[in-house]
Design a protein around this motif. Structure first.
Motif, PDB file in Angstrom:
ATOM      1  N   ILE A   1      11.819  21.099 -22.688  1.00  0.00           N
ATOM      2  CA  ILE A   1      10.695  20.440 -22.769  1.00  0.00           C
ATOM      3  C   ILE A   1       9.617  21.458 -22.386  1.00  0.00           C
ATOM      4  CG2 ILE A   1       9.475  18.470 -22.834  1.00  0.00           C
ATOM      5  CD1 ILE A   1      12.120  17.861 -24.523  1.00  0.00           C
ATOM      6  N   ARG A   2       8.756  21.731 -21.360  1.00  0.00           N
ATOM      7  CA  ARG A   2       7.941  22.670 -20.630  1.00  0.00           C
ATOM      8  C   ARG A   2       7.996  23.551 -21.117  1.00  0.00           C
ATOM      9  NH1 ARG A   2       8.827  21.191 -13.919  1.00  0.00           N
ATOM     10  NH2 ARG A   2       7.467  19.290 -13.873  1.00  0.00           N
ATOM     11  N   ALA A   3       8.711  23.922 -21.888  1.00  0.00           N
ATOM     12  CA  ALA A   3       8.606  24.938 -23.151  1.00  0.00           C
ATOM     13  C   ALA A   3       7.986  24.830 -24.544  1.00  0.00           C
ATOM     14  CB  ALA A   3      10.116  25.630 -22.592  1.00  0.00           C
ATOM     15  N   GLY A   4       7.773  23.688 -25.145  1.00  0.00           N
ATOM     16  CA  GLY A   4       7.530  22.725 -25.531  1.00  0.00           C
ATOM     17  C   GLY A   4       8.567  22.172 -26.828  1.00  0.00           C
ATOM     18  N   ALA A   5       9.942  22.478 -26.345  1.00  0.00           N
ATOM     19  CA  ALA A   5      11.184  22.454 -27.162  1.00  0.00           C
ATOM     20  C   ALA A   5      10.877  20.568 -27.682  1.00  0.00           C
ATOM     21  CB  ALA A   5      12.385  22.447 -26.628  1.00  0.00           C
ATOM     22  N   SER A   6      10.959  20.767 -29.621  1.00  0.00           N
ATOM     23  CA  SER A   6      11.236  19.070 -29.202  1.00  0.00           C
ATOM     24  C   SER A   6      12.441  18.243 -29.494  1.00  0.00           C
ATOM     25  CB  SER A   6      10.068  18.477 -30.950  1.00  0.00           C
ATOM     26  OG  SER A   6       9.179  19.473 -30.712  1.00  0.00           O
ATOM     27  N   GLY A   7      13.584  18.873 -29.220  1.00  0.00           N
ATOM     28  CA  GLY A   7      14.575  18.065 -29.518  1.00  0.00           C
ATOM     29  C   GLY A   7      15.346  18.676 -28.417  1.00  0.00           C
ATOM     30  N   PHE A   8      17.126  18.014 -27.842  1.00  0.00           N
ATOM     31  CA  PHE A   8      17.578  19.234 -26.733  1.00  0.00           C
ATOM     32  C   PHE A   8      18.606  18.444 -26.996  1.00  0.00           C
ATOM     33  CE2 PHE A   8      20.487  19.047 -23.450  1.00  0.00           C
ATOM     34  CZ  PHE A   8      20.316  20.142 -22.550  1.00  0.00           C
ATOM     35  N   LEU A   9      19.734  18.948 -27.859  1.00  0.00           N
ATOM     36  CA  LEU A   9      21.034  18.578 -27.806  1.00  0.00           C
ATOM     37  C   LEU A   9      22.422  19.211 -27.546  1.00  0.00           C
ATOM     38  CD1 LEU A   9      20.560  17.247 -31.625  1.00  0.00           C
ATOM     39  CD2 LEU A   9      21.108  15.952 -29.991  1.00  0.00           C
ATOM     40  N   LEU A  10      23.520  19.195 -27.104  1.00  0.00           N
ATOM     41  CA  LEU A  10      24.392  19.770 -27.043  1.00  0.00           C
ATOM     42  C   LEU A  10      25.299  20.474 -28.409  1.00  0.00           C
ATOM     43  CD1 LEU A  10      26.199  17.036 -23.786  1.00  0.00           C
ATOM     44  CD2 LEU A  10      24.249  19.352 -23.963  1.00  0.00           C
ATOM     45  N   LYS A  11      25.991  21.444 -28.106  1.00  0.00           N
ATOM     46  CA  LYS A  11      26.171  21.528 -29.478  1.00  0.00           C
ATOM     47  C   LYS A  11      27.676  20.747 -29.702  1.00  0.00           C
ATOM     48  CE  LYS A  11      24.707  26.605 -28.351  1.00  0.00           C
ATOM     49  NZ  LYS A  11      25.873  28.563 -28.136  1.00  0.00           N
ATOM     50  N   ASP A  12      28.810  19.958 -28.737  1.00  0.00           N
ATOM     51  CA  ASP A  12      29.444  18.989 -30.016  1.00  0.00           C
ATOM     52  C   ASP A  12      29.451  17.963 -30.197  1.00  0.00           C
ATOM     53  OD1 ASP A  12      29.019  18.459 -26.991  1.00  0.00           O
ATOM     54  OD2 ASP A  12      30.790  18.319 -26.177  1.00  0.00           O
TER      55      ASP A  12
ATOM     56  N   ALA B   1       5.428  26.077 -35.151  1.00  0.00           N
ATOM     57  CA  ALA B   1       7.387  25.718 -35.871  1.00  0.00           C
ATOM     58  C   ALA B   1       8.089  24.760 -34.003  1.00  0.00           C
ATOM     59  CB  ALA B   1       8.620  26.839 -35.168  1.00  0.00           C
ATOM     60  N   LYS B   2       8.934  23.852 -35.127  1.00  0.00           N
ATOM     61  CA  LYS B   2       9.862  23.210 -33.745  1.00  0.00           C
ATOM     62  C   LYS B   2      10.775  23.311 -33.759  1.00  0.00           C
ATOM     63  CE  LYS B   2       6.086  19.894 -34.897  1.00  0.00           C
ATOM     64  NZ  LYS B   2       6.960  18.440 -35.952  1.00  0.00           N
ATOM     65  N   VAL B   3      11.407  23.491 -31.771  1.00  0.00           N
ATOM     66  CA  VAL B   3      12.699  23.736 -31.577  1.00  0.00           C
ATOM     67  C   VAL B   3      13.677  22.360 -31.156  1.00  0.00           C
ATOM     68  CG1 VAL B   3      13.918  25.607 -29.765  1.00  0.00           C
ATOM     69  CG2 VAL B   3      11.502  26.481 -30.636  1.00  0.00           C
ATOM     70  N   VAL B   4      15.184  23.373 -31.732  1.00  0.00           N
ATOM     71  CA  VAL B   4      16.186  21.732 -31.059  1.00  0.00           C
ATOM     72  C   VAL B   4      16.676  22.705 -30.650  1.00  0.00           C
ATOM     73  CG1 VAL B   4      17.206  20.531 -31.717  1.00  0.00           C
ATOM     74  CG2 VAL B   4      15.797  20.293 -33.589  1.00  0.00           C
ATOM     75  N   ILE B   5      16.657  22.290 -28.757  1.00  0.00           N
ATOM     76  CA  ILE B   5      17.498  23.734 -27.650  1.00  0.00           C
ATOM     77  C   ILE B   5      18.589  22.741 -27.620  1.00  0.00           C
ATOM     78  CG2 ILE B   5      18.241  23.505 -25.665  1.00  0.00           C
ATOM     79  CD1 ILE B   5      15.766  25.986 -26.470  1.00  0.00           C
TER      80      ILE B   5
ATOM     81  N   LYS C   1      -5.161  14.017 -26.566  1.00  0.00           N
ATOM     82  CA  LYS C   1      -6.086  14.017 -25.567  1.00  0.00           C
ATOM     83  C   LYS C   1      -5.319  14.999 -24.762  1.00  0.00           C
ATOM     84  CE  LYS C   1      -9.125  10.174 -26.229  1.00  0.00           C
ATOM     85  NZ  LYS C   1      -9.668   9.365 -25.944  1.00  0.00           N
ATOM     86  N   LEU C   2      -3.638  14.689 -24.891  1.00  0.00           N
ATOM     87  CA  LEU C   2      -2.755  14.842 -23.728  1.00  0.00           C
ATOM     88  C   LEU C   2      -2.425  16.348 -24.330  1.00  0.00           C
ATOM     89  CD1 LEU C   2      -0.188  11.824 -22.914  1.00  0.00           C
ATOM     90  CD2 LEU C   2      -2.527  13.359 -21.255  1.00  0.00           C
ATOM     91  N   GLY C   3      -2.461  16.611 -24.877  1.00  0.00           N
ATOM     92  CA  GLY C   3      -2.194  18.145 -25.829  1.00  0.00           C
ATOM     93  C   GLY C   3      -0.201  18.136 -25.257  1.00  0.00           C
ATOM     94  N   ALA C   4       0.093  16.963 -25.903  1.00  0.00           N
ATOM     95  CA  ALA C   4       1.266  17.160 -26.060  1.00  0.00           C
ATOM     96  C   ALA C   4       1.873  17.319 -27.557  1.00  0.00           C
ATOM     97  CB  ALA C   4       2.103  15.398 -25.220  1.00  0.00           C
ATOM     98  N   ARG C   5       3.134  17.560 -28.013  1.00  0.00           N
ATOM     99  CA  ARG C   5       3.770  18.069 -29.140  1.00  0.00           C
ATOM    100  C   ARG C   5       3.742  16.803 -29.705  1.00  0.00           C
ATOM    101  NH1 ARG C   5       4.260  23.367 -30.350  1.00  0.00           N
ATOM    102  NH2 ARG C   5       6.104  23.048 -31.941  1.00  0.00           N
ATOM    103  N   ASP C   6       4.832  15.741 -28.763  1.00  0.00           N
ATOM    104  CA  ASP C   6       5.440  14.538 -28.947  1.00  0.00           C
ATOM    105  C   ASP C   6       5.523  13.977 -28.482  1.00  0.00           C
ATOM    106  OD1 ASP C   6       8.247  15.591 -27.352  1.00  0.00           O
ATOM    107  OD2 ASP C   6       7.996  16.853 -28.726  1.00  0.00           O
ATOM    108  N   ARG C   7       6.023  12.045 -28.350  1.00  0.00           N
ATOM    109  CA  ARG C   7       6.516  11.581 -27.330  1.00  0.00           C
ATOM    110  C   ARG C   7       7.252  11.887 -25.984  1.00  0.00           C
ATOM    111  NH1 ARG C   7       5.494   5.639 -30.404  1.00  0.00           N
ATOM    112  NH2 ARG C   7       6.966   5.051 -28.834  1.00  0.00           N
ATOM    113  N   VAL C   8       8.454  12.585 -26.172  1.00  0.00           N
ATOM    114  CA  VAL C   8       8.876  13.236 -25.250  1.00  0.00           C
ATOM    115  C   VAL C   8       7.938  13.972 -23.715  1.00  0.00           C
ATOM    116  CG1 VAL C   8      10.899  14.566 -24.312  1.00  0.00           C
ATOM    117  CG2 VAL C   8      11.364  13.318 -26.172  1.00  0.00           C
ATOM    118  N   GLN C   9       7.619  14.659 -24.486  1.00  0.00           N
ATOM    119  CA  GLN C   9       6.164  15.964 -23.562  1.00  0.00           C
ATOM    120  C   GLN C   9       4.865  14.761 -23.045  1.00  0.00           C
ATOM    121  OE1 GLN C   9       4.761  18.988 -26.145  1.00  0.00           O
ATOM    122  NE2 GLN C   9       6.186  20.388 -25.115  1.00  0.00           N
ATOM    123  N   ALA C  10       4.897  13.644 -23.763  1.00  0.00           N
ATOM    124  CA  ALA C  10       4.145  12.836 -23.409  1.00  0.00           C
ATOM    125  C   ALA C  10       4.351  11.940 -21.821  1.00  0.00           C
ATOM    126  CB  ALA C  10       3.226  11.578 -24.663  1.00  0.00           C
ATOM    127  N   VAL C  11       5.478  11.404 -22.393  1.00  0.00           N
ATOM    128  CA  VAL C  11       6.409  10.785 -21.429  1.00  0.00           C
ATOM    129  C   VAL C  11       6.631  11.607 -19.790  1.00  0.00           C
ATOM    130  CG1 VAL C  11       8.583   9.995 -20.489  1.00  0.00           C
ATOM    131  CG2 VAL C  11       7.886   9.220 -22.728  1.00  0.00           C
TER     132      VAL C  11
END
Length: 218
Positions: A96-107, A78-82, A195-205
């Motif tokens: 991001i460290r918990a594995g989230a693929s997105g972070f957005l404000l509710k507004d 599952a991909k999680v957007v916080i 190789k980094l075991g990163a779910r996406d670009r943000v985690q790799a960064v």
């Protein structure tokens, strides 16, 4: 393909609003709801077929959204957007460290929310623009790393690509910088993530900053 979306928030009115927005789209449907992290983890891991994208609140009674995100991403694809009303650095980094693929404000505008769901479902990541620069500044300000073993398996070219990713370059911009074809860059990016075991670009960064590959404001 219909994107299966789950809603996790302790406020029923918030979930109802998200459901209206998501269900208005021909390529999306809400398949599950939960009011706290613990019930979200148990119900979503039992859901078949599984949800593709989970919209997860941060502050909830009992298990919070960060812990629920970590449990879900560790046990499923599952991909999680916080989603949160608080634009706080510690939430972004923890998510991001918990594995989230997105972070957005509710507004965020509904169109931004829908775009984020599609982006995350496609395998990329999204962070609220107001949070992105400060997230990287915060990671870069961590104590100087003493171990960069996570980068040991990367080739010189892959390190080069990761460095440019960390500086915010898109695939097309990396192509121009390194004089490479776009399919070649996509291959390098895919190998870096694997190789980094990163779910996406943000985690790799984040890893690039944590290991000292990229220095603050480099």
């Amino acid at each position: 393909m219909t994107i299966r979306v789950a809603l996790v928030d302790d406020q029923q009115l918030i979930r109802a609003g998200f459901r209206m927005v998501v269900d208005s789209q021909p390529d999306m449907e809400v398949v599950a709801e939960a009011g706290d992290g613990a019930s979200a983890v148990s119900s979503l891991l039992a859901l078949s077929p599984p949800a593709d994208v989970v919209l997860m609140d941060v502050r909830m009674p009992g298990m919070d959204g960060i812990a629920a995100c970590e449990a879900l991403t560790a046990a499923s694809d599952a991909k999680v957007v916080i989603l949160t009303t608080f634009d706080l650095d510690e939430y972004v980094l923890s998510a991001i460290r918990a594995g989230a693929s997105g972070f957005l404000l509710k507004d965020a505008p509904p169109e931004d929310l829908l775009s984020s769901i599609r982006t995350v479902h496609a395998g990329d990541a999204v962070i609220a623009p107001s949070s992105t620069r400060r997230l990287l500044d915060r990671v870069a300000a961590l104590p100087e790393p003493t171990d960069d073993s996570r980068l040991a398996d990367l080739t010189d070219r892959e390190r080069e690509v990761l460095t440019l990713m960390a500086r915010g370059l898109s695939n097309q911009e990396i192509c121009a910088e390194l004089f490479l074809a776009e399919p070649t860059v996509k291959t390098h990016v895919g190998r870096v993530l694997a190789k980094l075991g990163a779910r996406d670009r943000v985690q790799a960064v984040v890893i690039a900053y944590e290991t000292g590959l990229v220095a603050p404001h480099a």
